[in-house]
Design an enzyme around this catalytic site. Sequence first.
Site, PDB file in Angstrom:
ATOM      1  N   SER A  33     -87.421 -36.970   8.953  1.00 45.10           N
ATOM      2  CA  SER A  33     -86.952 -35.855   8.133  1.00 45.10           C
ATOM      3  C   SER A  33     -85.438 -35.841   7.944  1.00 45.10           C
ATOM      4  O   SER A  33     -84.951 -35.266   6.984  1.00 45.10           O
ATOM      5  CB  SER A  33     -87.412 -34.519   8.715  1.00 45.10           C
ATOM      6  OG  SER A  33     -86.699 -34.211   9.885  1.00 45.10           O
ATOM      7  N   LYS A  82     -82.227 -30.245  11.877  1.00 46.60           N
ATOM      8  CA  LYS A  82     -82.023 -30.078  10.437  1.00 46.60           C
ATOM      9  C   LYS A  82     -80.552 -29.805  10.160  1.00 46.60           C
ATOM     10  O   LYS A  82     -79.768 -29.506  11.046  1.00 46.60           O
ATOM     11  CB  LYS A  82     -82.853 -28.907   9.886  1.00 46.60           C
ATOM     12  CG  LYS A  82     -84.333 -28.979  10.160  1.00 46.60           C
ATOM     13  CD  LYS A  82     -85.016 -30.105   9.437  1.00 46.60           C
ATOM     14  CE  LYS A  82     -86.494 -30.134   9.820  1.00 46.60           C
ATOM     15  NZ  LYS A  82     -87.092 -31.411   9.654  1.00 46.60           N
TER      16      LYS A  82
END
Length: 174
Positions: A33, A82
């Site tokens: 990701s 993230k």
Amino acid sequence: MSLRKSLLALTWIPVVYTFTNHVYQPYQIRGSSMSPTFNPGTDSTTKDIVLVSKLKVKETSFTRGDVIMFRSPENPEKILTKRVVGLQGDRVRPKSPYPKAQTVVPRNHLWVEGDNAFHSIDSNNFGPVSQGLVVGKVVTILWPLSRFGKDILGGRDARELDPKDMLVKLIGEI
């Protein structure tokens, strides 16, 4: 002599434990990701190890572009990595599957997204993240050695700019 060395080594356990739980801790990044920032290769056995600052994380003010680690709002046992793309008060344009075309990041929350939009479960799935879920801020890459200290800044910015901000940005580029 060896008993004395063993006892001396044992006295360091609380120091190491405290340091890794409250100051800095290495973490292994799994998944794609955050590729290409982390785990850029196609070899699935290569996983980056990063250094995460946990020092005063609750008082830290984050900026757009920071890479953070936080507990998943959907599964608190899971820690996600993230990039911060929206701060409290920012208007963001979420991507699908988020149900709204535009939203404002609430007070004490962050809008986070993975650098690899196609393989990321992030705020576009579960909404803004409370700053209380933040575990730490990624400082640098430790492993592999060929990428040690590599710049982790960059990524995508989902913030919708006001016309004044856009003008300031354009003037800065001239």
